[in-house]
Design a protein around this motif. Structure first.
Motif, PDB file in Angstrom:
ATOM      1  N   ASP A  32       0.370  -1.128  -0.044  1.00  0.00           N
ATOM      2  CA  ASP A  32      -0.234   0.331  -0.142  1.00  0.00           C
ATOM      3  C   ASP A  32       1.253   1.343   0.100  1.00  0.00           C
ATOM      4  N   PRO A  33       0.717   1.778  -1.332  1.00  0.00           N
ATOM      5  CA  PRO A  33       0.772   1.462  -2.487  1.00  0.00           C
ATOM      6  C   PRO A  33       1.415   0.297  -3.018  1.00  0.00           C
ATOM      7  N   HIS A 107       7.416   4.277 -10.220  1.00  0.00           N
ATOM      8  CA  HIS A 107       6.736   5.632  -9.177  1.00  0.00           C
ATOM      9  C   HIS A 107       7.902   5.836  -9.250  1.00  0.00           C
ATOM     10  N   ARG A 121       5.073   1.140  -9.575  1.00  0.00           N
ATOM     11  CA  ARG A 121       3.645   1.428  -9.213  1.00  0.00           C
ATOM     12  C   ARG A 121       2.615   0.115 -10.187  1.00  0.00           C
ATOM     13  N   SER A 190      -3.161   8.100 -14.574  1.00  0.00           N
ATOM     14  CA  SER A 190      -4.242   8.049 -13.015  1.00  0.00           C
ATOM     15  C   SER A 190      -5.247   8.038 -13.568  1.00  0.00           C
TER      16      SER A 190
END
Length: 311
Positions: A32-33, A107, A121, A190
């Motif tokens: 997380d993440p 990321h 990510r 996103s």
């Protein structure tokens, strides 16, 4: 003496061509993440591409793929001519035949010694059938090995969501090459509507923030995954510049439907053509009985302004 798995890490270069290398320095970082990492040696022919690409995929190999590992460990130009692949979420090439895959946006990048630590990510992951029910390929003491009595993890469906942008310009739609002879909608990083469109070289194309709006939400057939699609327009500055390699505007009557692998995308673009001709657009939400379409009347306004107006 440390037993590891074997992966092929894949990426698209600045011209939209697939590139890949073999790596066993792969591990999880965070739940997380959801983060994973892989180390890329600076002597790799593809090292500069991994230093700038916005996304990459990690493909875990199964016990029958020692030859694939050897191929991607070489500098052979034939790597992808005999290896099936295609996009999943970010556009990075995912091998059709592998144990499992992780599709990631970058990321962070950390340069340490003679390696790049590439932290990704996870935007989606899943097994490849039927390879997901075989044992993983291992590497130990300088040679390949297999894991005996490897437990059957089952065939869980992939997770995640793909974000696409339906970029309009006059009577055309912006599409991006998938590196395999096909075309797809440009992808975002996103789930929220963004003001820039990411490019493979790490750059961006600016979008008009007042012209981005949700257009379609649908599931991908055969996967536990879905797509969010936003309508948008390039900003005035971006619209007058030369498009980067791999991007092209197609007229509405010349969209390459036969080169679009996803049936859902083809159906969505055919709906867009009808709505563009009527100059009246809706929002489509998928459902088990065929979906719901709500028409949107009037222009959009910012939430703070609308909130103040309505008290």
């Amino acid at each position: 003496m440390f037993l590891t798995g074997v992966t092929v890490v894949t990426v698209l270069d600045e011209e939209g061509n697939p590139r890949g290398i073999t790596a066993n320095s792969f591990t999880s970082v965070s739940l997380d993440p959801p983060l994973v990492l892989v180390c890329i040696g600076n002597r790799s022919f593809s090292f500069p591409i991994f230093c700038s690409a916005p996304s990459f995929a990690v493909n875990l190999l199964h016990e029958g793929q020692a030859d694939v590992s050897g191929l991607f460990a070489s500098r052979s130009p034939e790597k992808f001519r005999s290896t099936g692949f295609g996009p999943k979420y970010t556009g990075a090439p995912v091998l059709t035949d592998c144990l499992a895959w992780f599709d990631c946006t970058v990321h962070d990048r950390v340069f340490a010694g003679d390696h790049l630590i590439l932290i990704g990510r996870v935007q989606g992951f899943g097994p490849s059938e039927p390879a997901s029910r075989t044992a993983p390929l291992g590497f130990c003491r300088g040679r390949y090995t297999t894991v005996r009595d490897a437990p059957d993890g089952g065939a869980e469906a992939p997770h995640g969501i793909q974000v696409g942008y339906l970029i309009e310009a006059d009577d055309g739609i912006l599409l991006q090459s998938d590196g395999a002879g096909g075309w797809r909608l440009p992808g975002g990083r996103s789930r929220k509507a963004e003001w820039t469109l990411p490019l493979a070289d790490g750059g961006t194309l600016p979008l008009r923030p007042d012209d981005s709006f949700l257009y379609s939400v649908f599931d991908i057939a055969g996967q536990d995954a879905g797509c969010l699609v936003y309508r948008a327009r390039l900003s005035a500055d971006a619209a007058t510049t030369t498009l980067p390699p791999g991007f092209r505007f197609f007229a509405l009557d010349a969209l390459p439907f036969e080169a679009m692998p996803m049936r859902e995308t083809r159906a969505m673009l055919r709906r867009y053509i009808r709505e563009r001709q009527a100059d009246r657009f809706g929002i489509y939400i998928d459902s088990s009985d065929g979906g719901r379409l709500a028409m949107v009347d009037g222009s959009t306004s910012s939430w703070p302004g609308a909130f103040a107006e309505n008290g």
